[in-house]
Scaffold this motif. Structure first.
Motif, PDB file in Angstrom:
ATOM      1  N   ALA B 292       0.814  -1.212   0.000  1.00  0.00           N
ATOM      2  CA  ALA B 292       0.000   0.000   0.000  1.00  0.00           C
ATOM      3  C   ALA B 292       0.849   1.264   0.000  1.00  0.00           C
ATOM      4  O   ALA B 292       0.305   2.352  -0.136  1.00  0.00           O
ATOM      5  CB  ALA B 292      -0.920   0.000   1.213  1.00  0.00           C
ATOM      6  N   GLN B 293       2.183   1.130   0.152  1.00  0.00           N
ATOM      7  CA  GLN B 293       2.998   2.322   0.349  1.00  0.00           C
ATOM      8  C   GLN B 293       3.458   2.934  -0.965  1.00  0.00           C
ATOM      9  O   GLN B 293       3.646   2.244  -1.956  1.00  0.00           O
ATOM     10  CB  GLN B 293       4.235   1.987   1.177  1.00  0.00           C
ATOM     11  CG  GLN B 293       3.913   1.503   2.545  1.00  0.00           C
ATOM     12  CD  GLN B 293       3.048   2.463   3.311  1.00  0.00           C
ATOM     13  OE1 GLN B 293       3.317   3.653   3.324  1.00  0.00           O
ATOM     14  NE2 GLN B 293       2.002   1.953   3.936  1.00  0.00           N
ATOM     15  N   ASP B 294       3.672   4.249  -0.900  1.00  0.00           N
ATOM     16  CA  ASP B 294       4.209   4.957  -2.055  1.00  0.00           C
ATOM     17  C   ASP B 294       5.632   5.427  -1.789  1.00  0.00           C
ATOM     18  O   ASP B 294       6.415   5.605  -2.697  1.00  0.00           O
ATOM     19  CB  ASP B 294       3.318   6.150  -2.384  1.00  0.00           C
ATOM     20  CG  ASP B 294       3.797   6.842  -3.642  1.00  0.00           C
ATOM     21  OD1 ASP B 294       3.956   6.145  -4.660  1.00  0.00           O
ATOM     22  OD2 ASP B 294       4.022   8.060  -3.599  1.00  0.00           O
ATOM     23  N   ASP B 295       5.955   5.607  -0.514  1.00  0.00           N
ATOM     24  CA  ASP B 295       7.293   6.066  -0.130  1.00  0.00           C
ATOM     25  C   ASP B 295       8.214   4.848  -0.076  1.00  0.00           C
ATOM     26  O   ASP B 295       7.902   3.852   0.570  1.00  0.00           O
ATOM     27  CB  ASP B 295       7.170   6.735   1.241  1.00  0.00           C
ATOM     28  CG  ASP B 295       8.494   7.241   1.752  1.00  0.00           C
ATOM     29  OD1 ASP B 295       8.538   8.384   2.205  1.00  0.00           O
ATOM     30  OD2 ASP B 295       9.478   6.499   1.725  1.00  0.00           O
ATOM     31  N   ARG B 298       9.265   3.744   3.464  1.00  0.00           N
ATOM     32  CA  ARG B 298       8.159   3.131   4.218  1.00  0.00           C
ATOM     33  C   ARG B 298       7.896   1.735   3.691  1.00  0.00           C
ATOM     34  O   ARG B 298       7.627   0.807   4.458  1.00  0.00           O
ATOM     35  CB  ARG B 298       6.896   3.976   4.083  1.00  0.00           C
ATOM     36  CG  ARG B 298       6.896   5.217   4.920  1.00  0.00           C
ATOM     37  CD  ARG B 298       5.552   5.894   4.841  1.00  0.00           C
ATOM     38  NE  ARG B 298       4.590   5.275   5.713  1.00  0.00           N
ATOM     39  CZ  ARG B 298       4.369   5.670   6.961  1.00  0.00           C
ATOM     40  NH1 ARG B 298       5.047   6.661   7.460  1.00  0.00           N
ATOM     41  NH2 ARG B 298       3.478   5.079   7.702  1.00  0.00           N
ATOM     42  N   ALA B 354      11.473  10.549  -2.274  1.00  0.00           N
ATOM     43  CA  ALA B 354      11.328   9.145  -1.907  1.00  0.00           C
ATOM     44  C   ALA B 354       9.988   8.599  -2.375  1.00  0.00           C
ATOM     45  O   ALA B 354       9.717   7.419  -2.214  1.00  0.00           O
ATOM     46  CB  ALA B 354      11.461   8.979  -0.398  1.00  0.00           C
ATOM     47  N   ALA B 355       9.140   9.481  -2.932  1.00  0.00           N
ATOM     48  CA  ALA B 355       7.819   9.017  -3.362  1.00  0.00           C
ATOM     49  C   ALA B 355       7.954   8.346  -4.728  1.00  0.00           C
ATOM     50  O   ALA B 355       8.505   8.920  -5.664  1.00  0.00           O
ATOM     51  CB  ALA B 355       6.862  10.191  -3.444  1.00  0.00           C
ATOM     52  N   ARG B 357       5.875   7.663  -7.089  1.00  0.00           N
ATOM     53  CA  ARG B 357       5.259   8.193  -8.305  1.00  0.00           C
ATOM     54  C   ARG B 357       5.943   9.462  -8.788  1.00  0.00           C
ATOM     55  O   ARG B 357       5.888   9.780  -9.966  1.00  0.00           O
ATOM     56  CB  ARG B 357       3.763   8.408  -8.101  1.00  0.00           C
ATOM     57  CG  ARG B 357       3.438   9.300  -7.013  1.00  0.00           C
ATOM     58  CD  ARG B 357       2.023   9.173  -6.523  1.00  0.00           C
ATOM     59  NE  ARG B 357       1.984   9.909  -5.308  1.00  0.00           N
ATOM     60  CZ  ARG B 357       1.890  11.218  -5.261  1.00  0.00           C
ATOM     61  NH1 ARG B 357       1.709  11.910  -6.359  1.00  0.00           N
ATOM     62  NH2 ARG B 357       1.944  11.854  -4.126  1.00  0.00           N
TER      63      ARG B 357
END
Lengths: 152, 520
Positions: B292-295, B298, B354-355, B357
């Motif tokens: 579920a993470q984007d970072d 994380r 760090a994202a 997208r």
């Protein structure tokens, strides 16, 4: 030294037991509050509770175990939990100082004493909040390009 | 000689931490830290060779014998983990030094080196300690240093997540003292070697309560699933090398403590259903969280939570094969997780975010970074022939050999989790390393692509690839290479971990070394 040799006959002091129980209860209650200062106080009380528990674990009180060349009294106090309690007092003291400093820094930076919800909690909030937090995460501080990008 | 070998990993970093606080020039401090950690690594390797050849080694500090004094013990398991940890700690230190040089840091962090050395002290002490109270002290030394590191030079967000970390750590530590006090009151000793037989004499209820409290205490520190909530919230916010060393070492130290105490204090036969459930929950919850993470940081933190479940897998089986699988898994995971976080840090530096997208919009980093990420990522997912495959195969074989519903459930969940790990890693791969096709459906929601700069990287990105980056890449490559060496040495390493697992299940040699021959 009795209990170090495994021949304990501990009789529990009710007053001490109640004191330890009360410190634990109040400590945990305070730690579950939102205000950082209360959390610090909760930690302090909980630390006292555990240190007291270490002393209670030593069994019945007695004369000090330090003797000058004589045969030790048969009912001397057990020195081991006292040494442990001392160590543990030093550790809780140091960490309390650190925690207070951290709470102070948090207050200096955010100007309030509340603990905010974490990023994950806000992410599963409304779509609006989600859009805001998504832009908050994952940037290197001071990176102008990424910040400009995040604002768009 | 043994005394010297056992004392060095604890005393040397602690003393040099004091020296680094004296206000020496920065370059001296850097050199000192690197030399000290190299020394600890060499010492740990020597200790491992000795413990493997001659059985457990013990040192009574200050010549106070076991039940009263502080005892340091090194057997195969602790010496092996100490060696791998020292290696990773050294590589991460080099990475941090390289990063410092690349950033041309002007102000302090003078605190970094002393805190880092104390962290290593705590880790060494936790691996070598022979009594429960000293284990608590070791955790405190390690965690106090980590509190400083995670809040080093923190802004508002990092202070908040640092606070979460500190308070979770402190609460579990206070519960740990409570446990020590209760154990002492019940048995009259805190020496691990003595506790086993004494605890066996206690009534079942009391023994069960103590075992449960111990599981909760170490569960918080190891981030076992119902108690893991602090980890993904705090680790990713710290500076990259600090996250890497935390993820590689701190939870593994707690897993080691769990292995040591459960086998020595509460030996059992047959599957441990409670821990099996925790392991399954950890694997599933962790990996779903990661998806579920984007970072990127994380995401990696959640895979850490998930893969703690694999380490509990072997312990839950509680037989020689399971424990040996767990030991292999811990060794492999220390190297792989550090490598992943370090490479992620390199990627984040180049992309400036760090994202995932946002990352997709920059041109992908070079082939070196891709290779450095791919190797540990495939290893984490358990693709042959990497170290993760060896460790997972050992666990799965242990599970199927044991049989029974719990073991099969564990094995099935482990396979599913490996597959999902591969998927999570593929997501990172496609965002960070693949050239993105412009997607018309996303064209409207995404901000327009920044106009292509003259050089492949915008100015501030080019600045970041200056001096020091070479050292950072070399450090990340070193950790990745360690993972490959683990895979290449899978044969001997499996034999060592089997021997270590047999030692754990039959602790007679450990007990007699600690207590002296006459004491039973």
């Amino acid at each position: 030294m009795n209990s170090a040799l495994g021949t304990t006959a501990n009789t529990l002091d009710v007053t001490m037991a109640l004191a330890v129980g009360a410190l634990f209860a109040v400590g945990f209650y305070l730690m579950m509050q939102r205000s950082l200062m209360r959390i610090v106080l909760g930690f302090v009380l909980l630390g006292h509770g555990t240190n007291l528990l270490l002393l209670v674990a030593g069994g019945t009180p007695g004369p000090p175990p330090v003797v000058e060349g004589k045969t030790p009294h048969p009912e001397v106090a057990d020195p081991l939990p006292q040494a442990m309690a001392l160590t543990s007092i030093v550790i809780t003291f140091g960490l309390t100082a650190f925690l207070t400093a951290l709470a102070y820094r948090s207050w200096r930076l955010s100007r309030h004493d509340e603990v905010r919800d974490d990023v994950e909690d806000r992410r599963i909030g409304t779509a609006q909040e989600r859009a805001e937090t998504a832009d908050d995460t994952g940037r290197i501080p001071g990176d102008a390009a990424a910040r400009a990008e995040g604002r768009q | 000689m043994t005394a010297f070998l056992l004392a060095v990993p604890v005393l040397l970093p602690a003393l040099s931490a004091g020296v680094t606080l004296l206000g020496l020039p920065r370059s001296v401090v850097r050199t000192l830290s690197i030399v000290v950690l190299t020394g600890v690594l060499a010492d740990a390797a020597a200790l491992f060779v000795r413990a493997d050849a001659h059985g457990p080694q013990a040192l009574n500090v200050g010549d106070w014998s076991a039940p009263l004094g502080i005892t340091l013990v090194a057997d195969r398991l602790s010496a092996l983990l100490l060696t791998v940890s020292a290696l990773v700690a050294l590589a991460v230190l080099l990475f941090a030094v390289g990063e410092g040089a690349a950033e041309r840091l002007q102000g302090p962090p003078r605190v970094f080196h002393p805190a880092y050395l104390l962290l290593v002290t705590g880790v060494s002490l936790a691996f070598l300690t022979g009594d429960l109270f000293n284990l608590f002290v070791a955790f405190e030394v390690m965690l106090a240093a980590s509190y400083v590191l995670i809040t080093l030079d923190a802004d508002e967000g990092r202070t908040r997540s640092g606070m979460t970390y500190v308070i979770a750590g402190l609460t579990s530590s206070l519960l740990f003292i409570t446990l020590v006090a209760l154990v002492y009151a019940a048995t009259g000793t805190v020496t691990l070697a003595q506790l086993g037989p004494r605890l066996a004499e206690l009534p079942d209820g009391l023994r069960g309560a103590l075992a449960l409290l111990l599981l909760v205490v170490l569960g918080v520190k190891a981030a076992i699933v119902p108690l893991h909530l602090w980890l993904p919230d705090s680790y990713p916010t710290a500076p990259a090398p600090i996250t890497a060393v935390f993820a590689a070492l701190l939870t593994k130290v707690a897993v080691y403590a769990l292995l040591r105490t459960q086998t020595l204090l509460f030996p059992r036969t047959g599957v441990w259903t409670l821990l099996a459930c925790a392991a399954i929950a950890a694997m599933v919850v962790g990996i779903l969280g990661a998806l579920a993470q984007d970072d990127i940081n994380r995401l990696l933190s959640f895979t850490l939570v998930s893969h703690i479940g694999f380490m509990l897998f072997g312990l839950a089986l509680f037989d020689a094969r399971g424990l040996s699988g767990t030991i292999l898994y811990v060794v492999h995971h220390i190297a792989v997780q550090a490598a992943l976080f370090l490479t992620a840090a390199l990627v984040v530096r180049r992309a400036g975010t760090a994202a995932l997208r946002h990352m997709a919009r920059w041109p992908p980093p070079g082939a070196w970074a891709a290779a450095l990420f791919a190797l540990p990522a495939l290893s984490l997912a358990g693709v042959p022939p990497f170290s993760g495959f060896v460790a997972k195969l050992a666990l799965l074989r242990a599970g199927t050999a044991q049989g029974g519903p719990a073991a099969y459930a564990l094995a099935g969940t482990a396979l599913l989790t490996s597959l999902l790990t591969l998927y999570a890693m593929t997501r990172v791969w496609t965002s960070a390393f693949m050239k993105q096709q412009s997607d018309p459906s996303h064209g409207e929601t995404d901000p327009p692509k920044p106009s292509p700069p003259a050089s492949p990287w915008p100015r501030e990105h080019r600045r970041r690839t200056g001096r020091g980056t070479g050292l950072m890449t070399a450090a990340a490559a070193g950790v990745t290479a360690t993972g490959l060496v683990i895979a290449a040495c899978a044969g001997p390493l499996s034999m060592v971990s089997e021997r270590a697992a047999h030692d754990l299940l039959d602790p007679q040699a450990y007990r007699s070394v600690v207590l002296g021959e006459e004491d039973h």
